[in-house]
Design an enzyme around this catalytic site. Structure first.
Site, PDB file in Angstrom:
ATOM      1  CG  ASN A  91      14.523  -7.479 -14.971  1.00 50.14           C
ATOM      2  OD1 ASN A  91      14.783  -7.281 -13.777  1.00 50.14           O
ATOM      3  ND2 ASN A  91      15.277  -7.005 -15.950  1.00 50.14           N
ATOM      4  CB  THR A 115     -30.822  17.205  -4.275  1.00 50.96           C
ATOM      5  OG1 THR A 115     -31.782  18.228  -4.054  1.00 50.96           O
ATOM      6  CG2 THR A 115     -31.511  15.983  -4.862  1.00 50.96           C
ATOM      7  CG  HIS A 116     -28.551  21.108  -3.823  1.00 48.40           C
ATOM      8  ND1 HIS A 116     -27.615  21.705  -4.627  1.00 48.40           N
ATOM      9  CD2 HIS A 116     -29.558  20.692  -4.626  1.00 48.40           C
ATOM     10  CE1 HIS A 116     -28.064  21.673  -5.896  1.00 48.40           C
ATOM     11  NE2 HIS A 116     -29.225  21.053  -5.911  1.00 48.40           N
ATOM     12  CB  SER A 148     -14.331  11.030  24.260  1.00 52.61           C
ATOM     13  OG  SER A 148     -13.607  12.023  24.963  1.00 52.61           O
ATOM     14  CD  GLU A 185     -14.932  10.099  13.152  1.00 56.55           C
ATOM     15  OE1 GLU A 185     -14.021  10.897  13.441  1.00 56.55           O
ATOM     16  OE2 GLU A 185     -15.704   9.626  14.004  1.00 56.55           O
ATOM     17  CE1 TYR A 217      12.197  -4.260 -12.165  1.00 63.96           C
ATOM     18  CE2 TYR A 217      14.516  -3.634 -12.161  1.00 63.96           C
ATOM     19  CZ  TYR A 217      13.344  -3.896 -11.478  1.00 63.96           C
ATOM     20  OH  TYR A 217      13.314  -3.791 -10.116  1.00 63.96           O
TER      21      TYR A 217
HETATM   22  N1  ARG Z   1      13.273  -6.616  -6.207  1.00 57.64           N
HETATM   23  C1  ARG Z   1      13.125  -6.291  -7.594  1.00 57.64           C
HETATM   24  C2  ARG Z   1      11.766  -5.636  -7.816  1.00 57.64           C
HETATM   25  O1  ARG Z   1      10.969  -5.737  -6.953  1.00 57.64           O
HETATM   26  C3  ARG Z   1      13.212  -7.515  -8.426  1.00 57.64           C
HETATM   27  C4  ARG Z   1      13.697  -7.283  -9.826  1.00 57.64           C
HETATM   28  C5  ARG Z   1      15.085  -6.791  -9.796  1.00 57.64           C
HETATM   29  N2  ARG Z   1      15.698  -6.789 -11.061  1.00 57.64           N
HETATM   30  C6  ARG Z   1      16.834  -6.160 -11.259  1.00 57.64           C
HETATM   31  N3  ARG Z   1      17.340  -6.217 -12.422  1.00 57.64           N
HETATM   32  N4  ARG Z   1      17.423  -5.477 -10.311  1.00 57.64           N
HETATM   33  O2  ARG Z   1      11.499  -5.017  -8.809  1.00 57.64           O
END
Ligand code: ARG
Length: 472
Positions: free
Chosen positions: A111, A156-157, A278, A291, A318
């Site tokens: 995490n 403008t417009h 084209s 585009e 997380y």
């Molecule tokens: N691949 C996970 C992500 O991108 C990494 C962290 C995962 N952590 C966990 N506790 N599963 O977020």
């Protein structure tokens, strides 16, 4: 028992489809460089704090460098089974160096690891985006200088309004890009905060030194709340929002370019090398680049909406939802960089049909404000002068002529304040020259704008060089 790095508490291996569904390796492998740099810094810190031995640190760093070499040589095999870039690298390291590899993840969670990688990745990409903004700004300045005296109708417009310099119009886009650049500087600041050491969510029981990790990786500061460190995706939302605004600017420029290229306007001619034809209509020369950029703007805005929506209902800390932060920002990064790069080329290759833009000003009433201003300078209240000028336009339309075609007698029938200097006063060149208020379209003001644009460019370039050096 499962083969996974986290397989201990499992009695079955993961369902194959689930395995594939939850893996992020297909896209997060682009952060391999950051992941390895982060792990080297982490291992160095662990050894410095006496949490692992010096030998283990050296084995880990050596192994990680080998892996970096393999990835860069294209010989590293990424495995979906190992889910993401973090476990792909950790598993390969442990296979190569044994027990020491198993000590790398001490005091760390994926995490905070993924947060670290993403911060570093975004920080580097922001600097690249800024460099490309500068390139486009330079193209705008060069083209503005080339057409410094070219007069066109300002709208403008989408109705012809007042004569302006083509350079003035381009410099308006330069000014938007100055704000874009500043927004990305803000994104950089928020990406430049170091999350590692938050662990899974609550910190760690080991005596780590987070400041030392931050120093090694050149972070300006660290997160001061571990829950925030692993949950924060503001810097990603900010990137996407700065990217969306930037793309909206490019999209407006695209819209104008497309209009200008049409036979109806015929104001500019794009380089043949920048257009496509084209398959059926032999005469076509299409402004596809503009585009596409206009179209891709929708995609980038979509990524911003997706990210805001993904995070809005998440409890701390997380959640796997957060893995969804990557594909959107990666695609936005690629899209913004590519769009900026092609636009710099497109602008440099653009030729303005000065006779057409000048004629568009002549054959219109965009000097009607100047006619009114003329009377005001002779003492008439503006509201009254507006009415006189409006009447003059009305009479011209009835006769099928332009203001410049009117005789002095015609003018004097409308007001005795008209003198023979009126002809000169309503020439488009005079209209432009007289709009000399600060930031106006006069030759003088545009010259000043060009000079200050060049100074801004220098400051931006200096900032980028320093940011790039700081990340090394
Ligand atoms: N691949 C996970 C992500 O991108 C990494 C962290 C995962 N952590 C966990 N506790 N599963 O977020």
């Amino acid at each position: 028992m499962s083969e996974k790095l986290w397989g201990g508490r499992f009695s079955k291996s993961t369902d194959e489809m689930i395995n594939e569904f939850q893996a992020s390796i297909a896209f997060d492998k682009r952060m391999y460089h950051e992941d390895i740099a982060g792990s080297i810094a982490h291992a160095t810190m662990l050894a410095k704090c006496g949490i692992i031995s010096g030998e283990d640190r050296d084995a880990i760093i050596g192994g990680l460098k080998d892996i970096l070499g393999q990835i860069e040589a294209g010989t590293f095999e990424f495995s979906v089974d190992l889910e993401d870039i973090h476990m792909n690298i950790e598993k390969r390291l442990t296979d190569a160096i044994g027990e020491a590899g198993g000590r790398l993840h001490t005091a760390r969670s994926r995490n905070d690891q993924v947060a670290l990688d993403t911060h570093m990745y975004v920080r580097r990409q922001v600097t690249e985006v800024e460099g490309l903004i500068i390139e486009l700004q330079k193209a705008l300045v060069e083209t503005a200088e080339k057409y410094r005296e070219t007069i066109m109708p300002g709208y403008t417009h989408l109705q012809r309004a007042q004569p302006i310099l083509f350079a003035h119009h381009l410099l308006a886009y330069f000014a938007m890009l100055v704000r874009d650049f500043a927004r990305f500087q803000g994104v950089y600041e928020r990406a430049d905060i170091m999350p590692l050491g938050a662990g899974a969510l609550a910190g760690t029981t080991f005596p780590i030194d987070r400041e030392f990790v931050a120093q090694q990786l050149n972070f300006e500061s660290i997160y001061h709340n571990s829950l925030d460190a692993v949950s924060d995706r503001d810097y990603i939302m900010e990137f996407l929002s700065a990217a969306s605004i930037l793309m909206v600017h490019l999209s407006r420029l695209s819209e104008e370019t497309i209009l200008w290229c049409s036979r109806e306007f015929s104001f500019v001619e794009l380089d043949d090398a920048h257009c496509t034809g084209s398959s059926m209509m032999p005469q076509k020369k299409n402004p596809d680049v503009s585009e596409l950029v206009r179209g891709k703007t929708g995609r980038v805005i979509g990524h911003l909406m997706a990210m805001l929506t993904a995070v809005k209902g998440l409890p701390l800390a997380y959640n796997k939802d957060l893995q969804e932060d990557k594909e959107g920002i990666f695609d936005a990064i690629d899209t913004v960089k590519f769009s900026l790069a092609v636009y710099a080329r497109l602008i440099r290759g653009m030729k303005v049909r000065e006779e057409v833009t000048r004629k568009a000003v002549a054959e219109d009433f965009s000097n009607a404000t100047d006619l009114a201003d003329y009377l005001v300078k002779k003492g008439m209240p503006f509201r009254q002068a507006h009415a006189v000028s409006g009447k003059a336009v009305h009479d011209c339309i009835e006769k099928g002529i332009w203001l410049e075609d009117m005789s002095l007698e015609d003018f004097r029938k409308l007001s005795s304040l008209f003198g023979d200097d009126i002809k000169e006063a309503i020439r488009p060149e005079t209209c432009v020259r007289n709009r000399n208020s600060l930031g106006g379209t006069s030759y003088e003001q545009v010259r000043l704008q060009l000079a200050s644009a060049k100074q801004l460019l220098e400051a931006e370039e200096k900032y980028c060089t320093e940011a790039a050096v700081r990340q090394l």
